[in-house]
Design a protein around this motif. Structure first.
Motif, PDB file in Angstrom:
ATOM      1  N   HIS A 194       1.357   4.385  -2.732  1.00  0.00           N
ATOM      2  CA  HIS A 194       1.409   5.828  -2.414  1.00  0.00           C
ATOM      3  C   HIS A 194       2.609   6.500  -3.054  1.00  0.00           C
ATOM      4  O   HIS A 194       2.528   7.632  -3.539  1.00  0.00           O
ATOM      5  N   ILE A 253       0.839  -1.198   0.000  1.00  0.00           N
ATOM      6  CA  ILE A 253       0.000   0.000   0.000  1.00  0.00           C
ATOM      7  C   ILE A 253       0.879   1.255   0.000  1.00  0.00           C
ATOM      8  O   ILE A 253       0.631   2.224  -0.723  1.00  0.00           O
ATOM      9  N   SER A 254       1.949   1.235   0.797  1.00  0.00           N
ATOM     10  CA  SER A 254       2.818   2.415   0.825  1.00  0.00           C
ATOM     11  C   SER A 254       3.567   2.567  -0.496  1.00  0.00           C
ATOM     12  O   SER A 254       3.838   3.686  -0.940  1.00  0.00           O
ATOM     13  N   PHE A 291      -9.927   1.382   0.190  1.00  0.00           N
ATOM     14  CA  PHE A 291     -10.190   2.659   0.855  1.00  0.00           C
ATOM     15  C   PHE A 291      -8.903   3.294   1.366  1.00  0.00           C
ATOM     16  O   PHE A 291      -8.814   4.502   1.522  1.00  0.00           O
ATOM     17  N   ALA A 292      -7.886   2.498   1.619  1.00  0.00           N
ATOM     18  CA  ALA A 292      -6.630   3.056   2.150  1.00  0.00           C
ATOM     19  C   ALA A 292      -5.827   3.770   1.075  1.00  0.00           C
ATOM     20  O   ALA A 292      -5.037   4.652   1.381  1.00  0.00           O
ATOM     21  N   SER A 343      -6.972   4.332  -2.649  1.00  0.00           N
ATOM     22  CA  SER A 343      -7.511   4.813  -3.923  1.00  0.00           C
ATOM     23  C   SER A 343      -8.087   6.217  -3.822  1.00  0.00           C
ATOM     24  O   SER A 343      -8.453   6.684  -2.744  1.00  0.00           O
ATOM     25  N   ASP A 344      -8.138   6.878  -4.975  1.00  0.00           N
ATOM     26  CA  ASP A 344      -8.831   8.156  -5.073  1.00  0.00           C
ATOM     27  C   ASP A 344     -10.266   7.945  -5.523  1.00  0.00           C
ATOM     28  O   ASP A 344     -11.181   8.613  -5.072  1.00  0.00           O
ATOM     29  N   ILE A 378     -13.586   8.080  -3.435  1.00  0.00           N
ATOM     30  CA  ILE A 378     -13.471   7.347  -2.174  1.00  0.00           C
ATOM     31  C   ILE A 378     -13.948   8.225  -1.005  1.00  0.00           C
ATOM     32  O   ILE A 378     -14.592   7.761  -0.081  1.00  0.00           O
ATOM     33  N   ALA A 379     -13.667   9.533  -1.111  1.00  0.00           N
ATOM     34  CA  ALA A 379     -14.035  10.437  -0.033  1.00  0.00           C
ATOM     35  C   ALA A 379     -15.546  10.518   0.148  1.00  0.00           C
ATOM     36  O   ALA A 379     -16.020  10.843   1.232  1.00  0.00           O
TER      37      ALA A 379
END
Lengths: 247, 347
Positions: A192, A188-189, A212-213, A215-216, A232-233
């Motif tokens: 990023h 995941i990092s 959710f961690a 994606s946009d 996602i927001a």
């Protein structure tokens, strides 16, 4: 974010005989954006990424890279245009070093004693070291075969190869599926990092927490059609699940 | 819930990679075997004969000559085994090449100078040996025949053709230059040992320093990964079996130089010796690992066992038993390395 998207898919369809695996699907990926593809098995996620990465030829619709229409005859062509796929089963040769894997099939050659062509292992090791440092992955022994690394580290090597060859779009099929929790966090990092470098990432996962961690946006597929697209927001796990199963 | 990209600080990752002790020992195992054997024979020799086994030019020469032909075959076999294949036809391709070399040199010697006839014999042997290699390559790369079966078929074909061409079994060669090449020496080093050493260096270079060698390792470890990386697997496999055929051809030429005769059955025992040398040398029959230098050690281990047992007057049948035991121990070490040495295999 008004500039042209890195990757745009317009009304893409793919038929296998009478089966319509993908029906007029559209989506966009911008620079520095992570787009998750979600959906049940058979929803068309894999068909979609295989069409984008040049494995399948779409039956209809078009693919645009930075606003220009492209067609790919092979995955090689897609790769040359900057679309790299990180396969679930990790396309690494276990017995080669990181450098050996990054340069597999495109090995640099130098002249020893001024005439004898030999593999430029130093160049491979240096490039590997620099590339892996970009991904915050520091290795002491560059000549060790990648079989000595953990799953997450190997995933990083596969991503490193794409980064070195300057992939603009990375397609990742379940990159965390075979990994333990700390390793999943590492991947995941890594995603990023790719995002901050301005690359576009298409990310397939069954794991909503991962989605959710990182994606946009999320694009949900159901039976070959787009069931919905959300930032996602602006969405929740429940809403995504409902879109997936058609509740 | 805002969507400011949460920048998770990635855990600093120091890929702490060390070869385990077991891996190190396994990589050197052939040389350890060799040292162990030499010490054993040395001790026996000093106790029994009061003389040295290894500090003896005659013994060293004999061991080196013993090793030459199997070693040349084994270098080609090393490439094939690393790629995940096997070439069972090499022994009889070698016999075929030996017969062709003998016929060519006799025929050409009638009209041409002797050295030129020998050179022609070398070309004929290597070229003829490449034909079955090419067919092997086509069968395996285009028609997807498993290497074990395809080369087993070629084993039979090459054997039959070799015996047909030989008309019986052995074709004697009348060429003084040829026998001088096969039995002469310079500063106590036999010519054929020098030829083998140069050839082995060339094969070491090809395996460790070129794209061809690198791709060979990649294909042996993960063929799909190699294909995705854009390597042309078909043409690689084709060239690979042509190469192993050519090695058998050179071995056949040297064999016929050594005995001034081409024999169809010459390579029969050498096939298993070559596979044994490669496996003792640290290659895995599953593909993906092995080195030419390891194979050199493996071939020397077999030569030392064979010669040493003759030297200490043990019945020759013990050779088979000892070589067999060494092969089994090598494979056991390979398995142990696979399980405990961190040598993770692709699922």
């Amino acid at each position: 974010m008004s500039d042209t998207p890195l990757l745009e898919v317009r009304n893409l369809s793919k038929n296998f005989g009478a089966v319509q695996a993908l029906k007029a699907l559209s989506m966009q990926v911008r620079a520095g954006e992570v787009v998750a593809l979600a959906g049940d098995n058979g929803a068309g996620k894999t068909t979609l990424i295989k069409a984008i990465s040049g494995v399948y030829r779409p039956t209809g619709g078009e693919i645009l890279l930075k606003g220009e229409t492209v067609t790919f005859a092979s995955p090689q062509e897609a790769r040359e245009k900057g679309i790299e796929t990180i396969y679930q089963d990790l396309a690494l040769a276990d017995n080669l070093s990181i450098g050996g894997n990054i340069f597999l099939g495109r090995e640099p050659i130098r002249k020893a004693f001024g005439f004898l062509p030999v593999l430029d292992r130093k160049k491979m090791a240096d490039a590997a070291k620099d590339t892996m440092a970009l991904l915050d992955f520091h290795v002491s022994r560059m000549d060790a075969p990648v079989s000595n690394f953990s799953g997450g580290q190997r995933q990083a090597v596969a991503i490193g190869r794409a980064v070195y060859w300057n992939a603009q779009i990375l397609i990742m099929d379940e990159p965390t599926a075979a990994l333990g929790v700390p390793e999943q966090r590492k991947v995941i990092s890594l995603i990023h990092q790719l995002k901050t470098q301005g690359r576009g990432v298409v990310f397939i996962s069954h794991n909503l927490q991962d989605i959710f961690a990182v994606s946009d946006r999320i694009v949900v597929l159901r039976r070959g059609v787009q069931a919905g697209e959300r930032r996602i927001a602006d969405t929740t796990h429940d809403e995504v699940v409902k879109l997936m199963i058609g509740g | 819930m805002t969507n400011a990209p949460v920048h998770i600080a990635p855990p600093a990752d120091h890929g702490d990679v060390r070869l385990t002790t077991l891996q190190r020992i396994a990589n050197l195992r052939a040389w350890l075997f060799l040292a162990f054997l030499i010490i054993g024979f040395e001790a026996w020799s000093r106790i029994d004969f009061g003389g040295s086994f290894i500090i003896n030019p005659y013994n060293l020469q004999s061991i080196a000559i013993f090793a030459v032909v199997p070693l040349i075959i084994a270098t080609g076999q090393t490439f094939v085994i690393i790629s995940g294949g096997i070439d069972l036809s090499m022994g009889f391709i070698m016999g075929l090449a030996a017969v062709v070399a003998a016929h060519t040199i006799n025929w050409a010697g009638e009209t041409m100078s002797l050295p030129f006839a020998v050179l022609l014999g070398l070309f004929a042997a290597v070229l003829v040996a490449m034909i079955p290699g090419y067919v092997n390559g086509l069968l395996i790369s285009r028609l997807r025949v498993p290497p074990f079966i395809g080369t087993l078929g070629m084993f039979g074909v090459a054997r039959g053709v070799a015996f047909l061409l030989a008309g019986g079994t052995t074709v004697p060669v009348q060429n003084s230059f040829f026998s001088a090449l096969g039995n002469g020496k310079i500063w106590n080093v036999p010519y054929i040992v020098i030829i083998a050493a140069v050839f082995v260096l060339l094969m070491h270079y090809l395996l460790s320093q070129t794209k061809f060698g690198q791709h060979n390792y990649a294909i042996g470890a993960n063929e799909q990964a190699a294909r995705r990386a854009g390597i042309n697997i078909r043409s690689h496999i084709l060239r690979l079996y042509v190469l192993s055929g050519a090695c058998a051809g050179l071995a056949g030429f040297i064999y016929s130089a050594r005995f001034s005769a081409g024999a169809a059955q010459a390579g029969e025992p050498l096939l298993l010796d070559s596979v044994a040398a490669v496996v003792i040398g640290g290659a895995s029959l599953f593909g993906g690992s092995g080195t030419i230098l390891g194979t050199v050690a493996g071939a020397l281990v077999i030569a030392v066992i064979q010669y040493g047992l003759v030297f200490i007057n043990v019945k020759p049948f013990w050779q088979f038993i000892s070589v067999g035991v060494v092969i089994i121990i090598s494979v056991l070490i390979d398995q142990a390395q696979r399980q405990y040495g961190g040598g993770r295999q692709s699922e």
